[in-house]
Write a protein that holds these residues in place. Structure first.
Motif, short mmCIF file in Angstrom:
data_model
loop_
_atom_site.label_atom_id
_atom_site.label_comp_id
_atom_site.label_asym_id
_atom_site.label_seq_id
_atom_site.Cartn_x
_atom_site.Cartn_y
_atom_site.Cartn_z
N VAL A 143 -1.60 -10.00 -3.68
CA VAL A 143 -0.37 -9.82 -2.91
C VAL A 143 -0.68 -9.52 -1.45
O VAL A 143 -0.03 -10.04 -0.54
N PHE B 58 7.47 -13.69 -5.22
CA PHE B 58 6.13 -13.53 -5.78
C PHE B 58 5.75 -12.06 -5.92
O PHE B 58 5.18 -11.65 -6.93
N THR B 59 6.09 -11.25 -4.91
CA THR B 59 5.74 -9.83 -4.96
C THR B 59 6.48 -9.11 -6.07
O THR B 59 5.87 -8.33 -6.83
N SER C 46 7.80 -10.42 -8.77
CA SER C 46 7.32 -10.92 -10.06
C SER C 46 5.97 -10.33 -10.42
O SER C 46 5.71 -10.00 -11.58
N TRP C 47 5.11 -10.18 -9.43
CA TRP C 47 3.78 -9.63 -9.67
C TRP C 47 3.84 -8.17 -10.10
O TRP C 47 3.09 -7.72 -10.96
N ASN C 48 4.75 -7.40 -9.49
CA ASN C 48 4.80 -5.96 -9.73
C ASN C 48 5.82 -5.54 -10.79
O ASN C 48 5.94 -4.34 -11.07
N GLY D 110 -5.64 -5.70 -8.63
CA GLY D 110 -4.32 -6.30 -8.82
C GLY D 110 -3.50 -6.38 -7.55
O GLY D 110 -2.60 -7.23 -7.44
N SER D 111 -3.77 -5.51 -6.59
CA SER D 111 -3.02 -5.53 -5.33
C SER D 111 -3.60 -6.49 -4.31
O SER D 111 -2.92 -6.83 -3.33
N THR E 249 -0.46 -12.90 -15.22
CA THR E 249 0.41 -12.42 -14.14
C THR E 249 0.57 -13.47 -13.06
O THR E 249 1.68 -13.68 -12.54
N MET E 250 -0.52 -14.13 -12.68
CA MET E 250 -0.47 -15.17 -11.66
C MET E 250 0.43 -16.33 -12.10
O MET E 250 1.26 -16.82 -11.32
N THR F 65 1.00 -8.46 -18.61
CA THR F 65 0.73 -8.59 -17.18
C THR F 65 -0.04 -7.37 -16.69
O THR F 65 -0.11 -6.35 -17.37
N ALA G 243 4.14 -15.21 -12.14
CA ALA G 243 4.66 -15.02 -10.78
C ALA G 243 4.91 -16.36 -10.09
O ALA G 243 5.94 -16.55 -9.43
#
Length: 300
Positions: free
Chosen positions: A279, A227-228, A230-232, A275-276, A97-98, A248, A101
């Motif tokens: 961010v 980034f946010t 893409s992460w979520n 995971g949060s 995920t990192m 992810t 993102a």
């Protein structure tokens, strides 16, 4: 003498209206500002509080609300976090995920900077309509783009690879970032670039040495946004990634920690909590730049 003293206002009669106004002002402020703000904060933070206490509750407390208080933790435990980190592929999911993102954010920022600068500074005919069209493209739901993107991913042989996500995420990141940077580039005086053009600088040199250093808050804001998201992101990751170790975090904790109708709530909440954190940490460092950039973009 007595009549004058009788006609003079007493201190009590002069101060009473002022005190009433103060109390009325405080009461109105409490009802119109503080009470709605308190309710908003409680409603906003309660899901995070519930997620946190669930991640540290033992299974006995999770399923026995008659004996244990559902809003408090009786005996905190790290079993759920231990299981998540050492008995699942969660570290691999987190690294994937990192990487996705960061790469998609870099690619989106590069494209958005070039597009926003061209639309705002080159001043070609119809540039305003092009900028509006790019922003309207952001309003297209990802579920509509899912079918053509899936076909393209299959034809290019990118299915079940992180590269599929890196190349598809900019489809919804670039439009908003471009619109945001257009508004921020408007706040930079054009006279600075005119002076550089007179001195013989090229457009790329102006962009690299003058515009981008002045647009750092806008770049940070667009980077946080990219980034946010893409992460979520969930839909594309669910559709384009099949292997368990390549998923992810948003998709993995739902598909790998749920077996049929059995929900591992402790591990699910622990995965969501961990995971949060990246961010949240990312936002805490650049929140001032994020707000100032959005304000400048909206003004324009």
């Amino acid at each position: 003498m007595t009549d004058a003293a009788a006609q003079a206002p007493t201190p009590t009669s002069s101060t009473a209206p002022a005190e009433d106004m103060v109390w009325e002002s405080r009461g109105r402020r409490m009802v119109t500002i503080y009470l709605p703000l308190i309710c908003f904060v409680i409603i906003l933070l309660f899901p995070f509080y519930w997620m946190g206490i669930t991640a540290f509750k033992p299974n006995a407390e999770l399923y026995d609300y008659k004996t244990y208080n559902p809003f408090l933790i009786g005996s905190p435990t790290l079993d759920h976090i231990y299981k998540l980190l050492f008995q699942t592929a969660y570290p691999k999911w987190l690294m994937t995920t990192m990487g996705v993102a960061i790469c998609s954010t870099f690619l989106s920022l590069l494209s958005s900077v070039l597009a926003a600068y061209a639309i705002q500074r080159l001043r070609f005919r119809g540039s305003q309509y092009v900028g509006l069209g790019i922003y309207l493209a952001y309003l297209v739901p990802p579920s509509i783009l899912f079918i053509p993107l899936a076909t393209t991913v299959y034809q290019l042989g990118l299915f079940d690879t992180p590269l599929a996500l890196i190349l598809t995420y900019p489809t919804f990141l670039v439009p908003f970032c471009t619109w945001l940077l257009i508004g921020y580039f408007k706040s930079i005086p054009y006279e600075l670039e005119e002076c550089a053009l007179i001195d013989g600088a090229t457009r790329l040199q102006i962009l690299r040495r003058i515009t981008l250093p002045l647009a750092v808050p806008g770049l940070i804001s667009a980077g946080i946004f990219s980034f946010t998201l893409s992460w979520n992101e969930f839909i594309y990751s669910l559709a384009f990634i099949q292997s368990s170790e390549k998923k992810t975090v948003p998709v993995a904790i739902l598909t790998e920690l749920v077996s049929g109708d059995v929900y591992q709530w402790g591990s699910l909440m622990a995965g969501s909590l961990l995971g949060s954190l990246p961010v949240a940490i990312f936002y805490s460092f650049f929140v001032d730049y994020y707000v100032s950039s959005l304000t400048g973009a909206v003004k324009e």
